[in-house]
Design an enzyme around this catalytic site. Sequence first.
Site, PDB file in Angstrom:
ATOM      1  CG  ASP A 209      -7.642 -13.925 -16.030  1.00  0.00           C
ATOM      2  OD1 ASP A 209      -7.329 -13.342 -14.979  1.00  0.00           O
ATOM      3  OD2 ASP A 209      -6.809 -14.316 -16.876  1.00  0.00           O
TER       4      ASP A 209
ATOM      5  CD  GLU B 284      -7.502  -9.754 -13.794  1.00  0.00           C
ATOM      6  OE1 GLU B 284      -6.608  -9.804 -12.932  1.00  0.00           O
ATOM      7  OE2 GLU B 284      -7.482 -10.433 -14.837  1.00  0.00           O
TER       8      GLU B 284
END
Length: 625
Positions: free
Chosen positions: A329, A366
Amino acid sequence: MTILLPHHDGSPLHVSNSAPALGEQVTVRVRVPAGYGQLKAVRARSNPDHEPEWTDARRIGSTDSWHWWEVDITVRNPRHGYRFMLLHVDGRVEWLNQAGLHSIETVDADDFALVANEAPPAWLNESVMYQVFPDRFARSAQADEHPAPDWAMPTDWSTPVDPVMPARSSQFYGGDIPGIIEKLDHLVELGVNLLYLTPVFPAASNHRYDASSFDRVDPLLGGDEAYIELIEAAHARGIRVIGDLTSNHSGDRHEWFQAALGNPGAETESYYYFTDEGNTEYETWLGVPSLPKFNWESQALRERFVSAEDSIVAKWLKPPYNADGWRVDVANMTGRLGAVDVNAEVRALLRESMRRINPDAILLGESTNDAVSDLQGDGWHGAMTYPPFTRPLWAWLCEANFAPYLTAQGDEQTEPWFFGLQTGGIPRYTARDFVDSVTAFTAGIPWRVRQGNMQPLDTHDTARFATNAAPGTVPVAVGLSMTMPGLPVVFAGDEFGLTGVDGEASRTPMPWGSEQEPAVAERLAEYRSLIALRREHPVLGTGGMRWLHVDDETIVFVRESAQESVLVLATRSGADIVLDAASIAGIGQARMLFGSAVLTAAGAITIEASGASFAAWHLPGVPTP
């Protein structure tokens, strides 16, 4: 516009080795249409150590209206760029790189590229990913045994999502890992073979991106034992499982942060950016106090998080868990703060540690906007990134504008959502714009890395595509996700036709029990057929790609290998096009795989389709000299 131009890409048809070692020689091939014009020479221009190096290509023969040239390139840098120069007998000079064919000299950033790092595991290119948001996927009977935590607002499964704070992060449906296990056969029937779970660690929110620990699975989800059981059950069905790890920040309840908060000299103090002498003020992710930012200049953090044998990254890839990789993330912001930028060091450390622990694991980062600078093969195998596919897809296949909506409380108006861009709605792209955008955002990414980029229609952070899709375009969009180079992604619920106006409203509990409703059954059948198309034809995972036709409404391209090819049509409003008969090898053997478009090959090739359509045909492989 029919496209029949000189062509090269990073596929095995054109590159002898996509994972060379430094100093190794790689043979690359370029093909030129027979009627393109006489060439005096073809040369490869590399740029080792930022000093141009020229190598003459040799013409090796002709097949099916193509002249083939090849040249040997010695890989001298971890990312070794190269392009082709075509010298015409009339004196014209053309340049071929990943952005296309040019009459003027081109920039190095868009060169084709060989990456001298180990290749990702082959299974990545054979995968169709299914994304699950655990709180909203399935709730087992065991979930009733767990009392709701202090942060939660318990909610019945049939209650609509409330997108307004505090419900936005606290609305708690109680989906759990045993519930996911109970629904694994749905994934098997759908045809997906890679399960991606958003975070499963304990936290103080329904999304769990504010972890209070990385060392255990949230008991509300079933704990460590349930996670082990899930991965074992998924593996038994041929489904791999990857987790979601926040490398940019933890939650403010995290044990590492709590040990250092207000405690100067604590062992974990260096893990974060404390900005006062008393360790009470600190840097955060985008100003959110509950998300303190990690300081990746800390060697102690690097050891605990990544490089130690018992690190967080290592633990979940090893027995008894045996996860198959990580999606990381906020990878784009990891290790970056003002003058500090150690992102490249962190992603390389992650890659090397994972290679040592489990070389068959994948690493995806990401990076939701332009990710080219971070996707050069030194770390991420691919990325969750929207500009190379998702954003232009929406701009082409969604309705141009939609009205602002009222929140669940009815007292707040929200601007139309488009991936965080301040556009006031969805831009309107033509099919040409879609192709231009895809090309622009992938030209700087090595082919091998592009193949690992996730290609979702939507995710847990976005509105649902079906919310704004133009009539008939959902199968067009799904078909493109399955057939273009990259990793197809299905966000749980898309196959049921779920809608949602933003990243919270899209996190709708799965409507189990609706499978027999006509609209849902039709959508499920479409997804199963299109996923099967991807899974049954390896060329869609590893083959090359050539654009054959682009106009304002329609695109046609072909995915190619020596073993097979797949011809693809995608149109928003219908097609009636003519292609050069020389543009596709073996067109007389075309076999319909999906769709209802009509293809005829009597001299020229014609393709006709009515309304929004997606179609694919199987063809023989490409002959080479």
